[in-house]
Design a protein around this motif. Sequence first.
Motif, PDB file in Angstrom:
ATOM      1  N   GLU A  76       0.912  -1.210   0.160  1.00  0.00           N
ATOM      2  CA  GLU A  76       0.343   0.495  -0.654  1.00  0.00           C
ATOM      3  C   GLU A  76       0.878   1.353   0.147  1.00  0.00           C
ATOM      4  O   GLU A  76       0.918   2.381   0.881  1.00  0.00           O
ATOM      5  N   MET A  77       1.396   1.176  -1.362  1.00  0.00           N
ATOM      6  CA  MET A  77       2.368   2.344  -1.011  1.00  0.00           C
ATOM      7  C   MET A  77       2.207   3.710  -1.108  1.00  0.00           C
ATOM      8  O   MET A  77       2.198   5.425  -0.205  1.00  0.00           O
ATOM      9  N   SER A  78       1.174   3.624  -2.156  1.00  0.00           N
ATOM     10  CA  SER A  78       0.185   5.215  -1.849  1.00  0.00           C
ATOM     11  C   SER A  78      -0.333   5.311  -0.587  1.00  0.00           C
ATOM     12  O   SER A  78      -0.049   6.890  -0.349  1.00  0.00           O
ATOM     13  N   GLU A  79      -1.010   4.952  -0.017  1.00  0.00           N
ATOM     14  CA  GLU A  79      -1.648   5.170   0.927  1.00  0.00           C
ATOM     15  C   GLU A  79      -0.911   5.737   2.012  1.00  0.00           C
ATOM     16  O   GLU A  79      -0.624   6.522   3.118  1.00  0.00           O
ATOM     17  N   GLN A  80       0.675   4.864   2.282  1.00  0.00           N
ATOM     18  CA  GLN A  80       1.742   5.000   2.648  1.00  0.00           C
ATOM     19  C   GLN A  80       2.255   6.500   3.172  1.00  0.00           C
ATOM     20  O   GLN A  80       2.637   7.388   3.169  1.00  0.00           O
ATOM     21  N   ILE A  81       2.617   6.806   1.357  1.00  0.00           N
ATOM     22  CA  ILE A  81       3.158   7.870   1.589  1.00  0.00           C
ATOM     23  C   ILE A  81       1.707   8.796   1.607  1.00  0.00           C
ATOM     24  O   ILE A  81       2.666  10.219   2.187  1.00  0.00           O
ATOM     25  N   HIS A  82       1.180   8.760   1.412  1.00  0.00           N
ATOM     26  CA  HIS A  82       0.009  10.117   2.333  1.00  0.00           C
ATOM     27  C   HIS A  82      -0.041  10.037   3.288  1.00  0.00           C
ATOM     28  O   HIS A  82      -0.060  11.611   3.776  1.00  0.00           O
ATOM     29  N   TYR A  83       0.124   8.713   4.122  1.00  0.00           N
ATOM     30  CA  TYR A  83      -0.221   8.845   5.727  1.00  0.00           C
ATOM     31  C   TYR A  83       1.198   9.800   5.764  1.00  0.00           C
ATOM     32  O   TYR A  83       1.261  10.362   6.983  1.00  0.00           O
ATOM     33  N   ALA A  84       2.372   9.492   5.565  1.00  0.00           N
ATOM     34  CA  ALA A  84       3.258  10.339   5.856  1.00  0.00           C
ATOM     35  C   ALA A  84       3.756  11.535   5.552  1.00  0.00           C
ATOM     36  O   ALA A  84       4.270  12.710   6.455  1.00  0.00           O
ATOM     37  N   ALA A  85       3.080  12.030   4.536  1.00  0.00           N
ATOM     38  CA  ALA A  85       2.423  13.427   4.817  1.00  0.00           C
ATOM     39  C   ALA A  85       1.270  13.757   4.722  1.00  0.00           C
ATOM     40  O   ALA A  85       1.700  15.055   5.817  1.00  0.00           O
ATOM     41  N   GLU A  86       0.412  13.754   5.253  1.00  0.00           N
ATOM     42  CA  GLU A  86      -0.440  14.213   6.052  1.00  0.00           C
ATOM     43  C   GLU A  86      -0.317  13.992   7.355  1.00  0.00           C
ATOM     44  O   GLU A  86      -1.214  14.884   7.839  1.00  0.00           O
ATOM     45  N   ALA A  87       0.137  12.985   7.917  1.00  0.00           N
ATOM     46  CA  ALA A  87      -1.098  12.573   9.076  1.00  0.00           C
ATOM     47  C   ALA A  87      -0.539  13.152  10.602  1.00  0.00           C
ATOM     48  O   ALA A  87      -0.320  13.767  11.456  1.00  0.00           O
ATOM     49  N   PRO A  88       1.169  12.880  10.629  1.00  0.00           N
ATOM     50  CA  PRO A  88       1.640  14.395  11.709  1.00  0.00           C
ATOM     51  C   PRO A  88       1.217  15.276  11.933  1.00  0.00           C
ATOM     52  O   PRO A  88       0.822  16.175  12.735  1.00  0.00           O
ATOM     53  N   ALA A  89       0.571  16.315  11.014  1.00  0.00           N
ATOM     54  CA  ALA A  89       0.189  17.387  11.294  1.00  0.00           C
ATOM     55  C   ALA A  89      -0.749  17.920  10.932  1.00  0.00           C
ATOM     56  O   ALA A  89      -1.499  18.270  12.126  1.00  0.00           O
ATOM     57  N   MET A  90      -1.894  16.190  10.602  1.00  0.00           N
ATOM     58  CA  MET A  90      -3.075  16.515  11.424  1.00  0.00           C
ATOM     59  C   MET A  90      -3.165  15.559  12.415  1.00  0.00           C
ATOM     60  O   MET A  90      -3.956  16.164  13.037  1.00  0.00           O
ATOM     61  N   MET A  91      -2.264  14.589  12.979  1.00  0.00           N
ATOM     62  CA  MET A  91      -2.428  15.006  14.279  1.00  0.00           C
ATOM     63  C   MET A  91      -1.548  15.774  15.346  1.00  0.00           C
ATOM     64  O   MET A  91      -2.531  15.635  16.517  1.00  0.00           O
TER      65      MET A  91
END
Length: 350
Positions: A76-91
């Motif tokens: 699930e590379m696309s999901e992992q890349i999206h999570y790495a880009a967006e998750a820290p700021a969102m959390m």
Amino acid sequence: MMKEFKDLTIEWVRGHQDDNDETNINDRPLPVRLNIQCDLAAKECLKNCMKPKKRAPPLEGAKATLYLGTNMVTAEMSEQIHYAAEAPAMMKHIRDHLRRTNETVQEINWRIIGRAKKRLKLHESIRIMKMMYGWLNIGTQKQKMGKLMCAHAAAKKRRHNIICIPSDIYNEFIEQICLATHAEHPDNTYTVDKHRMNETREQQSRLGEEAFLKGFLHIEWTRALNEVWTPPDIDSEGKKIHKKDPLEQSVCLLKALWDIFEAQWACRNDILHGKESHVIEKDTERKTKRLLEFRTKKTEMLRRSDHWMIEYPVDDIIKWSRSYKIRTLQNLEKLKRIYDKEKQQDITRL
């Protein structure tokens, strides 16, 4: 391995079979059970274990390997890349906005929120997210921008009516959940120990009443149901009888909470924007006063050639429809700006 164990056979097992399948793990074939348990153990390791200090070497035979930091991405590379880009700021935003620690944020059942959102239309999903994170345009947002159109007290009261429910209603709602999950069914399928439900209620209270009403449900609700859930029975034709699993029941609970918000939001809009809205009535009064000001001071505010736009009896201006008042006032304000600019140019030339 194949060279050492010549009699070894390889069997492909479809991954993530437990995502959308209600079958209990004990009723699955052994290879499937092992695959699910391995996935759970891997996720637990990623969550609790220390991150590697350096990258692991690429897998033998792999043409390309993706790393995010020191972690190797294997699916699930696309999901992992999206999570790495967006998750820290969102959390970080979630922690700051909800005033929660990392621990309490992890206790929220994000899975049912994601599943419930997928069933909403786009505009409904956007509105729900705005409600959950306090982004709805309910007066406080305008206050932040310095454009508050009404008194702060009135805005605060509107916000309270929109997103808040008295504590006694909150307690009654929790009580009904406990009664429903503790109800005596003929097969005792969903009978949850009352002490267990009280424990779950205490866990939910850690997130706060407002968080609960917005849909930030504690993951213990699903766990409590999962402890007593049994797989669906088989009918006379050999087909499984449809039966909601604990995760789906939690989604229904979340939907019930969101329905409460939708009802409140519809009531709020009717109060603020309906035909008998007090806010619209006050706004119409302000526009009428502004029109009468243009009529009284037309020589100061408008060019002589534009006086005809407001040279009407006062009683007629008051009787104009709201839409006509808005259009006329927009034109007058535009002409006033033009006239002010011309006067400024004349003063500069002099």
